[in-house]
Write an enzyme that holds these catalytic residues in place. Structure first.
Site, PDB file in Angstrom:
ATOM      1  N   SER A 258      -3.195  -3.206  -5.930  1.00 27.10           N
ATOM      2  CA  SER A 258      -3.239  -2.594  -4.611  1.00 27.10           C
ATOM      3  C   SER A 258      -2.435  -3.397  -3.623  1.00 27.10           C
ATOM      4  O   SER A 258      -2.161  -4.574  -3.812  1.00 27.10           O
ATOM      5  CB  SER A 258      -4.688  -2.526  -4.137  1.00 27.10           C
ATOM      6  OG  SER A 258      -5.131  -3.854  -3.901  1.00 27.10           O
ATOM      7  N   LYS A 259      -2.083  -2.700  -2.573  1.00 29.08           N
ATOM      8  CA  LYS A 259      -1.309  -3.296  -1.493  1.00 29.08           C
ATOM      9  C   LYS A 259      -2.007  -4.508  -0.905  1.00 29.08           C
ATOM     10  O   LYS A 259      -1.372  -5.435  -0.454  1.00 29.08           O
ATOM     11  CB  LYS A 259      -1.176  -2.259  -0.379  1.00 29.08           C
ATOM     12  CG  LYS A 259       0.166  -1.601  -0.314  1.00 29.08           C
ATOM     13  CD  LYS A 259       0.256  -0.843   0.977  1.00 29.08           C
ATOM     14  CE  LYS A 259       1.213   0.324   0.801  1.00 29.08           C
ATOM     15  NZ  LYS A 259       1.151   1.298   1.829  1.00 29.08           N
ATOM     16  N   ARG A 260      -3.332  -4.427  -0.888  1.00 27.61           N
ATOM     17  CA  ARG A 260      -4.092  -5.494  -0.230  1.00 27.61           C
ATOM     18  C   ARG A 260      -3.838  -6.862  -0.864  1.00 27.61           C
ATOM     19  O   ARG A 260      -3.925  -7.869  -0.213  1.00 27.61           O
ATOM     20  CB  ARG A 260      -5.591  -5.164  -0.248  1.00 27.61           C
ATOM     21  CG  ARG A 260      -6.082  -4.620   1.079  1.00 27.61           C
ATOM     22  CD  ARG A 260      -7.522  -4.236   1.023  1.00 27.61           C
ATOM     23  NE  ARG A 260      -7.736  -3.135   0.093  1.00 27.61           N
ATOM     24  CZ  ARG A 260      -8.549  -3.206  -0.951  1.00 27.61           C
ATOM     25  NH1 ARG A 260      -9.210  -4.311  -1.206  1.00 27.61           N
ATOM     26  NH2 ARG A 260      -8.708  -2.171  -1.744  1.00 27.61           N
TER      27      ARG A 260
END
Ligand code: GLU
Length: 485
Positions: A255-257
């Protein structure tokens, strides 16, 4: 057995950027096609009008091109199966849904969103799987015509028959079996006249004669719907290969996070396309030995879907970095120079006056100390401009009361040598140290600080030789005045 000349496709939805997972899907499709003398097709799946992003298609194509994954057919490259952009194929989808409706394998549904919500709420209360209840299947022809005449909004749904066994013989996952009872009467045509992903995907894979559907595991749950569609249309079902999920190091879905997911971001950071492609290729595939370093053409030779793992693949950024280092070290002088010039052109040193010979000397001195070409500019800015400041820590550690005098002597002695070579700088330094009765280090450290402003970097004599005699002496003179203990 792989059919002769297989046809595969990468079918992204243009959401704005190319995800690294998308790059892997595109790459595996590409490799499979190349290895098996097949065609690699790019199809743009842009039927979700709510998610359209301007410039996304162009961006996708540019990024694929950058990575070296040229498609054989796709937008701007018709191979007789176009158009390759789904929004340009609406009449085709309409024709095929009409056909299914005629055969009662699909039906009009006029349910309002309120009714559907109520249905969902009730099903949730009783813990029944949320599914459409075929309410509209029983509306008769006259009623349908009436509603259509009144412009009542409608969708077209797939009329899923109960108790059908749906078998997927996935090349990577093996046999996966679903029962049609868990498949919802999927919407095929939306009220805006656009098809859903499921319908458009199947119709296009059929019409474009796709032999192998190679895509991410997240689409596995959609595959039963697709198989039913193939069956209801009476079409041959392509082979499927669902690629393992990409995971963060903590095994959650990538994920981007937890880091960048867009290929463009890695490109902007200075990763080489060779490194990114090599790294992405190993996210789920290996040739079965320890080999890790590959160029794209070597991957084309070695790749096979049978050697793709089922288990999720961890995206390890350190590995990507070391891959970048490895690919960088293999670059020829010519390639390296080109890359450095590109970086210089977009840096604040774009009007530097260094010739190719000098730039190559800089490259050779720094190559093994960097992961990215741009680090030559970031860490070696002193090759391009005089130090703007001097590292305080280094001053404290290395600059003594006698440093200025020692450097002065060094400058004086080197001044008398015509076109000094690297060894000359070294010999002079040893000589000055000996005469002054100090260790070489008493000159080496302050001298490095004086000419570069920092304490680390390539070999000192490399730096001096690259800077040249005049510049070295000038920098010593400036530092003598500025650096104080
Ligand atoms: N349009 C889908 C996507 O965005 C394609 C999935 C498939 O390959 O079937 O990934």
């Amino acid at each position: 057995m792989i059919s002769e000349n297989p046809r595969v496709r990468f079918a992204p939805s243009p959401t704005g950027y190319l995800h690294v997972g998308g790059l892997r899907t595109a790459l595996y499709n590409y490799l499979f096609a190349k290895k098996n003398n097949g065609a690699f097709i790019l199809r743009i799946e842009d039927t979700d009008r709510t998610r359209l992003v301007e410039g996304a298609v162009e961006n996708l194509i540019t990024t694929l091109k950058w990575a070296g994954l040229d498609y054989d057919e796709g937008p701007g490259k018709d191979g007789g199966f176009g158009p390759y952009v789904q929004s340009e194929r609406l009449d085709i989808y309409k024709k095929y849904t009409d056909e299914l409706v005629r055969q009662k394998k699909a039906y009009y549904c006029f349910c309002t969103s309120d009714r559907l919500k109520q249905l969902r709420d009730e099903q949730q209360k009783t813990s029944v799987q949320s599914k459409y209840d075929k309410h509209c299947l029983h509306i008769n022809e006259t009623e349908i015509s009436e509603k259509l005449k009144n412009n009542e909004p409608y969708v077209i749904r797939l009329n899923v028959q109960p108790d059908e066994m749906i078998r997927i013989d996935d090349i990577i996952r093996g046999e996966v079996i679903f029962n049609s009872n868990v498949v919802d009467d999927q919407i095929l045509l939306k009220s805006d006249g656009y098809p859903t992903y499921h319908l458009a995907n199947v119709v296009d894979d059929h019409l474009m004669k796709i032999t192998h559907v190679i895509r991410g595991e997240e689409w596995l749950s959609s595959t039963p719907k697709h198989i039913l569609l193939y069956k209801y249309f009476g079409w041959e079902i392509p082979k499927f290969a669902h690629l393992p999920l990409l995971l963060n190091p903590d095994k959650s879905k990538l994920s981007k996070r937890q880091g960048d997911v867009a290929v463009e971001d890695y490109r902007a950071k200075g990763y080489l396309k060779e490194a990114l492609v090599n790294f992405v290729a190993l996210l789920g595939w290996s040739a079965g030995d320890d080999r890790e370093f590959y160029y794209l053409d070597e991957l084309c030779e070695s790749f096979s879907l049978e050697r793709v793992n089922k288990a999720g693949a961890v995206f390890n950024i350190e590995k990507l970095q070391s891959m970048n280092f490895a690919h960088l070290q293999k670059k020829s002088d010519e390639e390296f120079l080109k890359l450095l010039k590109e970086e210089l052109a977009v840096s604040s040193f774009n009007n530097h006056s260094l010739n190719d010979e000098k730039l190559l000397l800089i490259i050779h001195s720094m190559k093994e100390r960097i992961n990215f070409v741009k680090e030559i500019i970031l860490n070696g800015s002193y090759f391009l401009t005089r130090p703007q400041s001097y590292d305080l820590e280094a001053i404290k550690k290395h600059w003594t009361h006698e440093s200025a005098q020692l450097l002065q002597k060094f400058a004086k002695t080197i001044h008398d040598i015509e076109n000094p070579l690297k060894e000359d700088y070294e010999n002079v330094l040893h000589k000055v140290a000996e005469e002054a009765g100090v260790k070489n280090a008493a000159i080496i450290h302050p001298l490095r600080l004086a000419v570069s402003g920092v304490s680390g970097g390539p070999g000192l004599f490399d730096i001096l030789f690259i800077l040249g005699k005049e510049e070295t002496i000038d920098r010593i003179n400036i530092a003598k005045e500025l650096v104080k203990v």
